[in-house]
Enzyme design. Structure first.
Site, PDB file in Angstrom:
ATOM      1  N   HIS A 104      11.287   7.056  -8.813  1.00 40.87           N
ATOM      2  CA  HIS A 104      11.143   8.198  -9.714  1.00 40.87           C
ATOM      3  C   HIS A 104      12.149   8.060 -10.838  1.00 40.87           C
ATOM      4  CE1 HIS A 104      10.968  12.356 -11.117  1.00 40.87           C
ATOM      5  NE2 HIS A 104       9.794  12.391 -10.526  1.00 40.87           N
TER       6      HIS A 104
ATOM      7  N   HIS B  64       2.142   8.319 -12.955  1.00 37.51           N
ATOM      8  CA  HIS B  64       2.427   9.773 -12.902  1.00 37.51           C
ATOM      9  C   HIS B  64       1.555  10.359 -11.786  1.00 37.51           C
ATOM     10  CE1 HIS B  64       3.649  13.647 -14.228  1.00 37.51           C
ATOM     11  NE2 HIS B  64       3.063  13.731 -15.408  1.00 37.51           N
TER      12      HIS B  64
ATOM     13  N   ASP C 291       4.206  11.911  -4.167  1.00 34.24           N
ATOM     14  CA  ASP C 291       2.852  11.408  -3.965  1.00 34.24           C
ATOM     15  C   ASP C 291       2.700  10.542  -2.728  1.00 34.24           C
ATOM     16  OD1 ASP C 291       1.692  12.595  -6.194  1.00 34.24           O
ATOM     17  OD2 ASP C 291       2.585  11.099  -7.510  1.00 34.24           O
TER      18      ASP C 291
HETATM   19  N1  CMC Z   1       7.921  -0.601  -6.567  1.00 31.17           N
HETATM   20  C1  CMC Z   1       8.693  -1.687  -6.862  1.00 31.17           C
HETATM   21  N2  CMC Z   1       9.663  -1.692  -7.786  1.00 31.17           N
HETATM   22  C2  CMC Z   1       9.892  -0.556  -8.439  1.00 31.17           C
HETATM   23  C3  CMC Z   1       9.162   0.608  -8.198  1.00 31.17           C
HETATM   24  C4  CMC Z   1       8.136   0.563  -7.220  1.00 31.17           C
HETATM   25  N3  CMC Z   1       7.409   1.646  -6.959  1.00 31.17           N
HETATM   26  N4  CMC Z   1       9.601   1.601  -9.001  1.00 31.17           N
HETATM   27  C5  CMC Z   1      10.597   1.089  -9.719  1.00 31.17           C
HETATM   28  N5  CMC Z   1      10.787  -0.226  -9.390  1.00 31.17           N
HETATM   29  C6  CMC Z   1      11.809  -1.137  -9.907  1.00 31.17           C
HETATM   30  C7  CMC Z   1      11.447  -1.644 -11.302  1.00 31.17           C
HETATM   31  O1  CMC Z   1      10.723  -2.857 -11.223  1.00 31.17           O
HETATM   32  C8  CMC Z   1      12.813  -1.811 -11.913  1.00 31.17           C
HETATM   33  O2  CMC Z   1      13.372  -2.994 -11.376  1.00 31.17           O
HETATM   34  P1  CMC Z   1      14.397  -3.901 -12.286  1.00 31.17           P
HETATM   35  O3  CMC Z   1      15.572  -3.022 -12.556  1.00 31.17           O
HETATM   36  O4  CMC Z   1      14.682  -5.082 -11.460  1.00 31.17           O
HETATM   37  O5  CMC Z   1      13.617  -4.228 -13.534  1.00 31.17           O
HETATM   38  C9  CMC Z   1      13.613  -0.646 -11.348  1.00 31.17           C
HETATM   39  O6  CMC Z   1      12.992  -0.366 -10.083  1.00 31.17           O
HETATM   40  C10 CMC Z   1      13.593   0.599 -12.209  1.00 31.17           C
HETATM   41  O7  CMC Z   1      12.244   0.915 -12.484  1.00 31.17           O
HETATM   42  P2  CMC Z   1      11.722   1.505 -13.853  1.00 31.17           P
HETATM   43  O8  CMC Z   1      10.283   1.154 -14.031  1.00 31.17           O
HETATM   44  O9  CMC Z   1      12.661   1.157 -14.958  1.00 31.17           O
HETATM   45  O10 CMC Z   1      11.900   3.064 -13.547  1.00 31.17           O
HETATM   46  P3  CMC Z   1      11.212   4.228 -14.333  1.00 31.17           P
HETATM   47  O11 CMC Z   1      12.116   5.367 -14.209  1.00 31.17           O
HETATM   48  O12 CMC Z   1      10.810   3.805 -15.707  1.00 31.17           O
HETATM   49  O13 CMC Z   1       9.846   4.461 -13.516  1.00 31.17           O
HETATM   50  C11 CMC Z   1       8.265   5.281 -11.971  1.00 31.17           C
HETATM   51  C12 CMC Z   1       9.650   5.483 -12.600  1.00 31.17           C
HETATM   52  C13 CMC Z   1       7.923   6.512 -11.137  1.00 31.17           C
HETATM   53  C14 CMC Z   1       7.215   5.138 -13.082  1.00 31.17           C
HETATM   54  C15 CMC Z   1       8.308   4.003 -11.088  1.00 31.17           C
HETATM   55  O14 CMC Z   1       9.262   4.152 -10.052  1.00 31.17           O
HETATM   56  C16 CMC Z   1       6.929   3.671 -10.513  1.00 31.17           C
HETATM   57  O15 CMC Z   1       6.125   3.012 -11.186  1.00 31.17           O
HETATM   58  N6  CMC Z   1       6.638   4.104  -9.246  1.00 31.17           N
HETATM   59  C17 CMC Z   1       5.345   3.909  -8.646  1.00 31.17           C
HETATM   60  C18 CMC Z   1       4.349   4.930  -9.182  1.00 31.17           C
HETATM   61  C19 CMC Z   1       4.596   6.309  -8.612  1.00 31.17           C
HETATM   62  O16 CMC Z   1       4.756   6.492  -7.412  1.00 31.17           O
HETATM   63  N7  CMC Z   1       4.579   7.308  -9.510  1.00 31.17           N
HETATM   64  C20 CMC Z   1       4.716   8.726  -9.120  1.00 31.17           C
HETATM   65  C21 CMC Z   1       6.000   9.310  -9.640  1.00 31.17           C
HETATM   66  S1  CMC Z   1       6.361  10.902  -8.905  1.00 31.17           S
HETATM   67  C22 CMC Z   1       5.100  11.964  -9.360  1.00 31.17           C
HETATM   68  C23 CMC Z   1       4.819  12.069 -10.800  1.00 31.17           C
HETATM   69  O17 CMC Z   1       5.676  11.895 -11.662  1.00 31.17           O
HETATM   70  O18 CMC Z   1       3.689  12.400 -11.109  1.00 31.17           O
END
Ligand code: CMC
Length: 430
Positions: A308, A267, A364
């Site tokens: 996201h 987050h 971010d």
């Molecule tokens: N790098 C590599 N792979 C990723 C990433 C990433 N940053 N984000 C998602 N994926 C992949 C994930 O492994 C999954 O792959 P598969 O379908 O093969 O299993 C797919 O994309 C979907 O990911 P998810 O984890 O199910 O998606 P989510 O909606 O649960 O997570 C997230 C969203 C923001 C937590 C995630 O994209 C992430 O961890 N990003 C990096 C951390 C980040 O930048 N966070 C800030 C978010 S914006 C500001 C805020 O909210 O505060």
């Protein structure tokens, strides 16, 4: 709200159940399942709230496919261009932008609340000098509940609004005090002739031994960043504030819970993690190696600042931030991490893995580079996010408490533990 229906057919009993469907101003229609358990005996299962609307809200709308974000119906791009952060706070709290008189009286009210009780400063002395500022923020903001509990009636709309003003006013003061504690420097009192961001910069960087002049460009960049971070509908920290507040808990304690949630790297902690990641990658020639790590399912490394839950297109905030980033770096000198970030973005956006999963840079990805150019230490990045998001958190808390249909948040579960069994005597336990 519309009155269409969906029919749920139970394949076991053959029984059909009608569930109402509501349509908001925008967005996907939602199936109202509040009567589901009574009608059918079933609960729904949705870890991470992937398909669940947890409340109705008038505050913020975002369209993840189109990359659109609006506060109270106003597009974020226009708010960033035409308003300052306090006008946006007023908008989030009241539903409308302030006119000249309302703006002045809101600013005056914020200014009267910028000081924190002197005894709060003693709290900082209890923290180790290198305590993470988000840990200090969680503790000290939570401790405000000790100062404003008995006099606070959360059912009183005036008390609620006063709480909002206090929080918005005091967050920069508390954040700067956390920074000064880490630096071992004397706390600087707020200067009420400065504007919101100018005052924060003053409390961060002024020292009693010398003159400090607020840089208008830094002030403006910060103001825009605060607008972009002010609210984002039912994100994890806002949902945390709502859940904590749903028990009628003290709002300062509920906001402290939101701060704790925001700190996580998935987050608000991502802005700090992005800079650490860029430092680790170090050079353009290492990008491929780190992209391979991000794609490797056996490796826990993720590309920070990418992806996201809702945006499956460019995060509109990231677009604005990228532009400010260029302007700030032009003035404050280039940062090699900017070139690295741009190359990383370019390569990732052409990569099948990121295309397929619709992973774009989020808010971010570039904000940390701006904060870094403005000389904020990485540990303060998420704190800045918390200052801005306080406006959203408290607006959602007010909306929830004022809603006559409010209920304590109490999710159900799918129990998968052992079936009922007898406690064996200790001599018979394996
Ligand atoms: N790098 C590599 N792979 C990723 C990433 C990433 N940053 N984000 C998602 N994926 C992949 C994930 O492994 C999954 O792959 P598969 O379908 O093969 O299993 C797919 O994309 C979907 O990911 P998810 O984890 O199910 O998606 P989510 O909606 O649960 O997570 C997230 C969203 C923001 C937590 C995630 O994209 C992430 O961890 N990003 C990096 C951390 C980040 O930048 N966070 C800030 C978010 S914006 C500001 C805020 O909210 O505060």
């Amino acid at each position: 709200m519309s009155d269409s229906k969906v029919v749920l057919q139970d394949s076991k009993s053959g029984q059909a159940h009608e569930l109402p469907v509501h349509q908001g101003t925008y967005g996907a229609p939602v199936i109202d399942i509040t009567s589901l358990n009574k009608q059918t005996g079933y609960f729904t299962y949705d870890p991470g709230f992937v398909s669940t609307a947890s409340c109705k809200s008038d505050i913020t709308y975002l369209d993840g496919n189109e990359g659109e974000l609006m506060y109270r119906g106003y597009p974020i791009e226009q708010l960033a261009e035409k308003c300052n952060f306090l006008e946006v706070c007023y908008l989030l709290l009241h539903g409308e932008l302030p006119n000249v008189g309302e703006k002045e009286s809101f600013e005056n009210s914020i200014v009267t609340h910028t000081l924190i009780n002197e005894s709060l400063l003693n709290f900082f002395k209890g923290f180790h000098y290198d305590a993470h500022p988000m840990a200090m923020m969680t503790g000290v903001v939570g401790s405000l509940s000790a100062f404003y509990h008995d006099s606070l009636d959360i059912q009183n709309p005036q008390h609620r609004m006063e709480t909002a003003h206090r929080l918005i006013a005091k967050m920069p003061t508390i954040a700067a005090a956390a920074y000064k504690h880490r630096m071992g420097e004397p706390f600087m009192y707020p200067q009420n002739h400065l504007n919101y961001c100018g005052n924060f910069l003053h409390m961060m960087y002024a020292r009693p031994v010398e003159e400090y002049e607020v840089d208008p460009m830094a002030e403006k960049a910060l103001d825009i960043l605060f607008i972009l971070h002010a609210d984002h509908e039912q994100n994890a920290s806002t949902s945390t504030v709502r859940l904590a507040g749903s028990s009628d808990a003290n709002p300062y304690a509920a906001i402290a819970a939101g701060i704790a949630c925001l700190w996580g790297a998935a987050h608000g902690g991502a802005n700090e993690a992005v800079l650490k990641m860029l430092d680790e990658i170090g050079d353009v020639k290492n990008i491929e190696k780190y992209l391979a790590k991000a794609k490797d399912k056996t490796d826990s490394f993720r590309l920070m600042g990418f992806g996201h839950r809702v945006y499956k297109n460019f995060d509109p905030r990231a677009k604005i931030i990228k532009t400010i980033c260029h302007q700030v770096l032009e003035k404050y000198g280039d940062d090699p991490r900017m070139e690295l970030a741009m190359r990383l973005e370019e390569i990732a956006l052409k990569d099948e893995y990121f295309i397929e999963r619709k992973l774009y840079p989020n808010v971010d990805f570039y904000s940390g580079i701006i904060y870094s150019a403005l000389k904020f230490p990485v540990e303060m990045f998420t704190v800045m996010f918390a200052i801005a998001r306080t406006a959203g958190w408290i607006s959602h808390w007010i909306e929830m408490i004022a809603d006559p249909s409010k209920k304590i948040g109490r999710p159900r579960q799918l129990y998968t533990g052992p079936a009922s069994r007898n406690v064996p005597d200790i001599s018979q336990r394996g």
